[in-house]
Write a protein that holds these residues in place. Structure first.
Motif, PDB file in Angstrom:
ATOM      1  N   ILE A 180       0.839  -1.201   0.000  1.00 21.64           N
ATOM      2  CA  ILE A 180       0.000   0.000   0.000  1.00 21.64           C
ATOM      3  C   ILE A 180       0.874   1.250   0.000  1.00 21.64           C
ATOM      4  O   ILE A 180       0.613   2.222  -0.721  1.00 21.64           O
ATOM      5  N   SER A 181       1.935   1.219   0.795  1.00 24.84           N
ATOM      6  CA  SER A 181       2.853   2.350   0.854  1.00 24.84           C
ATOM      7  C   SER A 181       3.519   2.586  -0.492  1.00 24.84           C
ATOM      8  O   SER A 181       3.714   3.737  -0.916  1.00 24.84           O
ATOM      9  N   ALA A 182       3.871   1.504  -1.190  1.00 20.67           N
ATOM     10  CA  ALA A 182       4.506   1.637  -2.503  1.00 20.67           C
ATOM     11  C   ALA A 182       3.550   2.296  -3.502  1.00 20.67           C
ATOM     12  O   ALA A 182       3.967   3.119  -4.328  1.00 20.67           O
ATOM     13  N   GLN A 183       2.280   1.948  -3.423  1.00 19.68           N
ATOM     14  CA  GLN A 183       1.286   2.560  -4.304  1.00 19.68           C
ATOM     15  C   GLN A 183       1.153   4.054  -4.014  1.00 19.68           C
ATOM     16  O   GLN A 183       1.065   4.880  -4.930  1.00 19.68           O
ATOM     17  N   LYS A 184       1.144   4.391  -2.732  1.00 21.36           N
ATOM     18  CA  LYS A 184       1.037   5.804  -2.352  1.00 21.36           C
ATOM     19  C   LYS A 184       2.287   6.574  -2.765  1.00 21.36           C
ATOM     20  O   LYS A 184       2.205   7.721  -3.218  1.00 21.36           O
ATOM     21  N   ARG A 185       3.425   5.932  -2.617  1.00 22.47           N
ATOM     22  CA  ARG A 185       4.675   6.585  -3.009  1.00 22.47           C
ATOM     23  C   ARG A 185       4.676   6.883  -4.508  1.00 22.47           C
ATOM     24  O   ARG A 185       5.107   7.960  -4.929  1.00 22.47           O
ATOM     25  N   ALA A 186       4.191   5.943  -5.315  1.00 22.09           N
ATOM     26  CA  ALA A 186       4.119   6.156  -6.758  1.00 22.09           C
ATOM     27  C   ALA A 186       3.173   7.315  -7.084  1.00 22.09           C
ATOM     28  O   ALA A 186       3.454   8.129  -7.969  1.00 22.09           O
ATOM     29  N   ALA A 187       2.047   7.390  -6.364  1.00 25.93           N
ATOM     30  CA  ALA A 187       1.092   8.479  -6.586  1.00 25.93           C
ATOM     31  C   ALA A 187       1.706   9.822  -6.205  1.00 25.93           C
ATOM     32  O   ALA A 187       1.471  10.848  -6.856  1.00 25.93           O
ATOM     33  N   PHE A 188       2.499   9.845  -5.127  1.00 30.02           N
ATOM     34  CA  PHE A 188       3.190  11.059  -4.703  1.00 30.02           C
ATOM     35  C   PHE A 188       4.169  11.514  -5.784  1.00 30.02           C
ATOM     36  O   PHE A 188       4.246  12.699  -6.121  1.00 30.02           O
ATOM     37  N   GLU A 189       4.907  10.569  -6.344  1.00 28.13           N
ATOM     38  CA  GLU A 189       5.853  10.881  -7.419  1.00 28.13           C
ATOM     39  C   GLU A 189       5.111  11.406  -8.647  1.00 28.13           C
ATOM     40  O   GLU A 189       5.552  12.364  -9.288  1.00 28.13           O
ATOM     41  N   ASP A 190       3.990  10.791  -8.983  1.00 29.85           N
ATOM     42  CA  ASP A 190       3.197  11.242 -10.133  1.00 29.85           C
ATOM     43  C   ASP A 190       2.723  12.681  -9.948  1.00 29.85           C
ATOM     44  O   ASP A 190       2.739  13.473 -10.892  1.00 29.85           O
ATOM     45  N   ALA A 191       2.295  13.017  -8.732  1.00 27.76           N
ATOM     46  CA  ALA A 191       1.818  14.371  -8.465  1.00 27.76           C
ATOM     47  C   ALA A 191       2.952  15.390  -8.614  1.00 27.76           C
ATOM     48  O   ALA A 191       2.760  16.473  -9.178  1.00 27.76           O
ATOM     49  N   GLY A 192       4.130  15.041  -8.128  1.00 28.26           N
ATOM     50  CA  GLY A 192       5.272  15.930  -8.276  1.00 28.26           C
ATOM     51  C   GLY A 192       5.678  16.093  -9.734  1.00 28.26           C
ATOM     52  O   GLY A 192       6.001  17.204 -10.185  1.00 28.26           O
ATOM     53  N   ARG A 193       5.649  15.008 -10.474  1.00 34.37           N
ATOM     54  CA  ARG A 193       5.989  15.072 -11.903  1.00 34.37           C
ATOM     55  C   ARG A 193       4.965  15.920 -12.651  1.00 34.37           C
ATOM     56  O   ARG A 193       5.320  16.668 -13.573  1.00 34.37           O
ATOM     57  N   PHE A 194       3.701  15.809 -12.264  1.00 35.50           N
ATOM     58  CA  PHE A 194       2.647  16.605 -12.895  1.00 35.50           C
ATOM     59  C   PHE A 194       2.983  18.097 -12.771  1.00 35.50           C
ATOM     60  O   PHE A 194       2.878  18.856 -13.742  1.00 35.50           O
TER      61      PHE A 194
END
Length: 238
Positions: A216-230
């Motif tokens: 679950i943490s890995a999924q959230k981490r990926a979403a955090f990275e996506d938001a920063g890249r956005f």
């Protein structure tokens, strides 16, 4: 019964100019949002990333592989229509910011929190003009009203596209300060994520790894990275 999924019907996804910015063309057809609004973004780089997501779809369209598209859709269909409400929701994190609620023991955890979190609060005081104070325990204690007002003003200054990505930066970390730190690229996103997971990392050291929690943490981490890249794409010029 198998779930129905929309099929790929286009040969190529490209970027086209549109009133107010750029859009994605599936062959010659402009993409629309789920609410049937025109999908127009202010940055060509962001539009190129959108087109790449659409071009990467093979047979059936899989929204889970299209984080940039999902955020744009959210910005246009939801955030733009209730911008003030979304900003208020995120500003509320300031009064219960993760970085302010500290352990009283053991000493090593207390020290780790101080070392990682105090510099973030100091940065917020200097750069965001908002001094949030730490406290021991989990019982809520209100922060200074002037500091919260300063943070609220900054959140309300974000446009709908910024606010859509900022929502994920804040909600995934539980910290308005870390959300702004990521927004301002204060430190690499990987480090900011580690700072937000300090307590979880401590628990893993003491009790071992919970594989489900780690997934679950890995999924959230990926979403955090996506938001920063956005946000990076949004700010990239021609």
């Amino acid at each position: 019964m198998a779930e129905w999924k929309a099929k790929r019907f286009w040969k190529a996804a490209t970027v086209g100019e549109a009133e107010g910015g750029y859009t994605v063309l599936l062959d010659s057809r402009a993409v629309k949002t789920p609410a049937k609004a025109a999908l127009v973004v202010p940055s060509r780089a962001l539009a190129q990333a959108l087109a790449a997501e659409w071009d990467a779809q093979v047979e059936a369209i899989d929204p889970t592989t299209m984080p940039i598209t999902r955020t744009v859709n959210s910005a246009i269909d939801k955030v733009a229509l209730q911008r003030a409400e979304v900003a208020d929701l995120l500003a509320e994190y300031g009064d219960s910011d993760l970085l302010c609620y500290r352990a009283s023991h053991p000493a090593e955890l207390v020290s780790r929190q101080q070392d990682a979190w105090d510099p973030m609060l100091d940065w917020a005081a200097e750069t965001l003009e908002a001094r949030l104070e730490p406290r021991a325990g989990i019982i809520h204690a209100p922060q200074d009203a002037a500091a919260l007002a300063a943070l609220r003003t900054r959140v309300h200054a974000l446009d709908p596209f910024e606010l859509a990505a900022f929502h994920d930066l804040v909600s995934l970390t539980g910290s308005l300060v870390l959300g702004f730190a990521a927004y301002h690229a204060l430190q690499p996103r990987e480090r900011l994520w580690e700072i937000s997971r300090l307590d979880e990392s401590w628990q893993e050291e003491q009790w071992g790894i919970d594989e489900e929690a780690r997934d679950i943490s890995a999924q959230k981490r990926a979403a955090f990275e996506d938001a920063g890249r956005f946000l990076e794409l949004l700010r990239t010029s021609e």
